[in-house]
Design an enzyme around this catalytic site. Structure first.
Site, PDB file in Angstrom:
ATOM      1  N   LEU A 152       0.815  -1.214   0.000  1.00  0.00           N
ATOM      2  CA  LEU A 152       0.000   0.000   0.000  1.00  0.00           C
ATOM      3  C   LEU A 152       0.851   1.268   0.000  1.00  0.00           C
ATOM      4  CD1 LEU A 152      -2.627  -1.115   2.693  1.00  0.00           C
ATOM      5  CD2 LEU A 152      -2.750  -1.405   0.202  1.00  0.00           C
ATOM      6  N   ASP A 178      11.128  -4.412  -4.438  1.00  0.00           N
ATOM      7  CA  ASP A 178      12.055  -5.536  -4.285  1.00  0.00           C
ATOM      8  C   ASP A 178      12.570  -5.602  -2.851  1.00  0.00           C
ATOM      9  OD1 ASP A 178      11.714  -5.907  -7.030  1.00  0.00           O
ATOM     10  OD2 ASP A 178      13.406  -4.587  -7.495  1.00  0.00           O
TER      11      ASP A 178
END
Length: 329
Positions: free
Chosen positions: A232, A265
């Site tokens: 989010l 990542d």
């Protein structure tokens, strides 16, 4: 050699980062670094002390040799990394963005050595790589070519058949796909072959046609995925699935965003490392938010990925700033 904790497959690229702001065509000075979503995750996990195997292919050229040396320095297991004299190493250019904006990026990867990977490059199920504790996949590898797509699905099937855990980050790259429909169908099929899925909110909306994090999570849980973490951005992450109370894990504020690329990542590194450490999904998401927040405070994709001793360091001082964990990498 020993069995890796984690195996991943993907395209490592040489990265040129602009040293001055402005459009890429106006920049004269670049610094060299590394790029590739799977490479970033592999490096992050290795820095935290995990044995990480990397499946890929590089060109037998100066960028390829540079990348291989970097990967060796980061202690990745490169037994399944090939050097191809016929095809080049992929290249990425990245703009210096101002005020935490998402930077402009350009790829030069068509016909790369990595795009020539296929199911022929898959380790045997009884090999060290075939017995890794966890397989991490993204939606980038299957977008590179038909051979890469076949390899990604074959690896997922093999891991699941062997009782291994599969994590999946959609990492949508629409420009790599022939159509949006093909992208959505393929990425969802691979996601549903995984145990843990890590979509960003915008990615999840596109892939599932659900507007809210709970709906996105429910879409994958109903199709056999065990755990879902919806990123989010600055608000944190929504977690749902087996053995976890569904809900939002708060984000981590940062004083200043330097470069958003690689934040997702870093988040994946936090989640995967926590699960390998035996933590629950909420704790995993919290570590993911912390590492993602740390990564955006550095210019390169890998520079902010922490060592194990740095995990306890506060990633930021008070003062929330926007963090986009779905940016290109």
């Amino acid at each position: 050699m020993t069995v890796p904790d984690v195996v991943t497959v993907g395209e490592a690229m040489a990265l040129l980062i602009a040293r001055t702001p402005g459009p890429l065509e106006a920049v004269d000075d670049f610094e060299r670094a590394t790029a590739g979503a799977e490479l970033n995750v592999a490096v992050g996990l290795s820095r935290l002390g995990f044995h990480v195997g990397y499946i890929g292919s590089l060109g037998q050229d100066s960028p390829g040799r540079y990348l291989r040396a970097f990967m060796a320095d980061e202690r990745l297991d490169l037994r399944h990394l090939s050097m191809d004299a016929r095809y080049p190493t992929g290249l990425m250019l990245k703009q210096m963005a101002a005020d935490g904006a998402d930077p402009e990026v350009e790829y030069f990867r068509r016909g790369s050595a990595a795009s020539r990977l296929s199911a022929r490059d898959m380790p045997a199920p009884d090999s060290d790589f075939g017995r890794a504790r966890l397989l991490h996949l993204t939606g980038i590898c299957p977008a590179l070519s038909r051979g890469c797509r076949e390899l990604a699905f074959a690896l997922a099937r093999q891991a699941r058949a062997g009782g291994r855990t599969v994590s999946f980050d959609p990492n949508l790259r629409p420009r790599l796909w022939q159509s949006r429909t093909a992208m959505i169908e393929t990425v969802n099929a691979l996601a549903c072959a995984a145990d843990i899925v890590l979509p960003g909110l915008a990615e999840g909306r596109l892939l599932t046609a659900c507007d809210d994090p709970a709906g996105i999570a429910r879409y994958y849980l109903e199709r056999g995925v065990r755990q879902v973490v919806v990123k989010l951005g600055a608000e944190g992450a929504y977690v749902a699935g087996a053995d976890v109370e569904a809900g939002v894990v708060p984000g981590v504020p940062v004083p200043r965003v330097v470069d958003t690329v690689g934040a997702g990542d870093g988040f994946a590194v936090g989640v995967i490392s926590s699960l390998l450490d035996g933590l629950d999904l909420r704790a995993a998401a919290a570590r993911g938010c912390a590492i993602g927040a740390r990564v955006v405070q550095f210019r390169g994709d890998c520079e902010g990925l922490p060592r194990r001793a740095q995990l306890a360091e506060a990633p930021a001082r008070p003062g929330r700033t926007r963090i986009n964990m779905e940016t290109q990498a």
